[in-house]
Design an enzyme around this catalytic site. Structure first.
Site, PDB file in Angstrom:
ATOM      1  CG  HIS A 212      -0.400   8.844   7.624  1.00  0.00           C
ATOM      2  ND1 HIS A 212      -1.182   9.115   6.528  1.00  0.00           N
ATOM      3  CD2 HIS A 212      -1.246   8.568   8.625  1.00  0.00           C
ATOM      4  CE1 HIS A 212      -2.449   8.989   6.868  1.00  0.00           C
ATOM      5  NE2 HIS A 212      -2.522   8.658   8.137  1.00  0.00           N
ATOM      6  CB  CYS A 532      -5.625  11.045  -4.073  1.00  0.00           C
ATOM      7  SG  CYS A 532      -5.277   9.299  -3.867  1.00  0.00           S
TER       8      CYS A 532
HETATM    9  C1  PEP Z   1      -0.587   7.672  -1.229  1.00  0.00           C
HETATM   10  O1  PEP Z   1       0.034   6.663  -0.883  1.00  0.00           O
HETATM   11  O2  PEP Z   1      -0.180   8.466  -2.100  1.00  0.00           O
HETATM   12  C2  PEP Z   1      -1.875   8.012  -0.595  1.00  0.00           C
HETATM   13  C3  PEP Z   1      -2.641   8.972  -1.051  1.00  0.00           C
HETATM   14  O3  PEP Z   1      -2.226   7.295   0.512  1.00  0.00           O
HETATM   15  P1  PEP Z   1      -1.593   7.523   1.966  1.00  0.00           P
HETATM   16  O4  PEP Z   1      -0.741   8.771   1.916  1.00  0.00           O
HETATM   17  O5  PEP Z   1      -2.716   7.656   2.903  1.00  0.00           O
HETATM   18  O6  PEP Z   1      -0.789   6.295   2.184  1.00  0.00           O
END
Ligand code: PEP
Ligand code: MG
Length: 602
Positions: A212, A532
């Site tokens: 993150h 995404c």
């Molecule tokens: C993912 O897990 O790929 C996602 C887009 O969500 P995050 O990175 O915010 O956990």
């Protein structure tokens, strides 16, 4: 460390250290270390009844520190031998001090005898011992060694304190401008505080490509590399460094030739970026005219103008975690509504996909624990516990407030509601029930609402959601594949850890199969499917993802035009064979090889 066995000085020679590339671009500037957190109450007395709890907290902090150093030590083998010999004694010395040392005993006694909190004891004892070391050896031959030992004691104190307090770094704005920001580790909430205009580059010793923190750094848009072993031990504050965010390397103390070459690369990178702008008005379609929708992920509000300019046709993922970071209280409905509305209005009719709060795992549940409004138990395995929708369902007020804010904002443009970390159909049923209930409540109060309630979709980021996608398709309007978490949970490999084993890799055929299953389930049921996760922003993966049937990508705003260039150079029909080969490949390495072959052929 044996006494008098001083650690080596930091080298002034040119040193190149490799890490994980995060954000392309060249940064040149002096090394600036991230400042330590400020302690809210530097001298905190405790009651005798609190001694055991404080001792336990201190013990946890020391254990965590030993674990952190153990990890660093394990990764030393990836460094050149010379760097290993320089850094290993430092780590050993720190580990020794965290064992049964005078420092540790003195901290425990301070808690018990002087009745001070663990944090206070750490600050006071570390400073006392550092001063004693300096005073004893002042003027002696080994004065320099004593100074280094004193600095080590303070270093250990700072590490313990960071582990004890969970505080974010102090504001970065007080640091000199134009430098390369260096830290052992940045948390997402630290990264969210960085002003992109302030630094030429960002480099950390810990961290990985799909964490993150990496997501946040891409949002910020400054050249960045994470997971650089040996960085802290080798970098000298104030000395010049070159950060190459494309390769993930940092060059410490570069010579004149290296600096001139880096400056040239920086200029050509800026020229290439300007060249991409002409793509903005061109269609996002393959050579054989298959339209590919490119949307943007939004992590921080300041990205909005850039996202609106990026050529993205909507926001495919608005992460709402930023709203909850670096604050003492949970944002109320009006605060959330204002921010959602701003995003919706900025997108001027293009859809905005607002994801419900996905707190937990590497998204620092501790920050929410600090708030009385939320109940979160500390968990041994936070990534497998109360995260995303699970946490919201345990805290109905939090869910209700966010839904109300989203529904009110939806009156100003097209909105979709995205639910994170779903693994059971009952979770989505509860959310739908809650959306209906809040909708009715707002309507009774004559609140301005859109004509229809926004569609609800899920993140497909647990193997459970992907494997059961056909059943989920009967309950939701869209799927958004989150490869960052899907990879973590499919491969049982932490996305937030620096990984040199190659285990965490979204291109592993196991992950690709889960993606393919989701796409097929979506197609069969007429449910739209987007991707995404960070994989969507990698131009080299575009042919494979198109071959897997994906037609909607969402990525950080800075990547949209690079991905569009890759889309326009791809022929959709010829990608099907690539996808079939990747799905049956023996491992991620083989998939990388297939992708590389395609790139050469295109
Ligand atoms: C993912 O897990 O790929 C996602 C887009 O969500 P995050 O990175 O915010 O956990
Ligand atoms: Mg996720």
């Amino acid at each position: 460390m044996r006494s008098g066995d001083a650690p080596p000085r930091k080298s002034r020679r040119q040193t190149r250290l490799g890490g994980t590339p995060i954000m392309p671009g060249i940064g040149i500037g002096p090394i600036t270390f991230a400042e330590e957190p400020a302690l809210p109450n530097p001298r905190q007395k405790i009651a005798a009844s609190d001694i055991q709890a404080e001792l336990r907290q201190f013990d946890d902090a020391a254990k965590q520190a030993r674990k952190q150093l153990g990890k660093l030590k394990a990764r030393l083998t990836t460094l050149p031998e010379e760097a290993q010999t320089e850094i290993a004694p430092l780590i050993e010395a720190h580990l020794h001090m965290l064992g049964s040392s005078r420092l540790m005993r003195a901290i425990q006694s301070a808690i018990e005898d002087r009745l001070v909190s663990a944090a206070t004891a750490v600050i006071e004892v570390a400073e006392d011992q550092a001063r004693t070391l300096l005073a004893l050896r002042r003027g002696a031959d080994d004065g320099a060694a004593a100074a280094r030992q004193a600095e080590e004691v303070r270093d250990i104190g700072r590490r313990l304190l960071r582990n004890l307090t969970h505080l974010p770094f102090r504001s970065f704005s007080g640091l000199p401008q134009g430098g390369i920001l260096v830290a052992e580790q940045l948390r997402p909430s630290d990264a969210a505080l960085i002003d992109p205009a302030h630094f030429a580059g960002i480099a950390t010793e810990e961290g990985s490509a799909d964490s993150h923190t990496a997501v946040m750094l891409r949002a910020i848009g400054v050249p960045a590399a994470l997971g650089i072993p040996g960085l802290l031990a080798a970098a000298r504050p104030g000395s010049t460094a070159i950060l190459d965010g494309e390769s993930g390397a940092i060059i410490l103390n570069p010579g004149q030739r290296g600096l001139a070459e880096a400056a040239r690369l920086r200029t050509s990178f800026a020229r290439a970026q300007r060249g991409l702008v002409r793509l903005r008005r061109l269609a996002s379609e393959t050579l054989d005219h298959v339209p590919i929708e490119l949307q943007a992920n939004l992590e921080l509000p300041f990205e909005l103008p850039m996202v609106a300019q990026s050529g993205a046709t909507g926001i495919g993922l608005m992460r709402t975690e930023f709203l909850f970071m670096n604050r003492e209280t949970v944002p109320d409905e009006d605060t959330q509504y204002t921010i959602y509305r701003e995003a919706i209005e900025a997108m001027d009719g293009d859809p905005v996909t607002i994801r419900l709060l996905d707190w937990g795992s590497d998204k620092e549940a501790e920050a929410l624990v600090a708030s009385d409004a939320i109940s979160v138990a500390r968990e041994a395995n936070p990534a497998l516990g109360l995260r995303g929708i699970r946490l919201l369902l345990q805290n109905p007020k939090l869910l209700e407030t966010q839904i109300a804010a989203v529904l009110r904002a939806a009156a100003f443009g097209p909105v979709r509601i995205l639910v994170p970390m779903v693994s059971r159909i009952s979770e989505i049923e509860t959310v739908r029930h809650e959306v209906d209930r809040v909708w009715r409540r707002l309507r009774t109060r004559q609140t301005r609402l859109p004509a229809l309630a926004p569609p609800i979709g899920i993140m497909v980021e647990t193997p459970a959601a992907a494997l059961n996608a056909a059943a989920f398709a009967r309950h939701v309007a869209f799927f958004a594949i989150g490869t960052n978490d899907l990879t973590m949970y499919a491969m049982a490999a932490d996305r937030a850890l620096s990984d040199r084993t190659g285990l965490y890799d979204p291109l592993n055929p196991a992950v690709l199969r889960l993606i393919a299953m989701t796409v097929a389930a979506g197609e069969n049921a007429g449910v739209s499917v987007s991707i995404c996760g960070e994989l969507a922003s990698r131009p080299e993966a575009v042919p494979l993802l198109i071959g897997l049937g994906l037609r909607q990508f969402s990525m950080h705003g800075g990547a949209v035009l690079r991905v569009k260039r890759a889309v326009r150079a791809t022929e959709a029909t010829s990608c099907i064979g690539l996808a079939e080969a990747a799905l049956t490949a023996s491992g991620a390495k083989a998939v990388h090889a297939l992708i590389a072959q395609t790139a050469i052929g295109s």
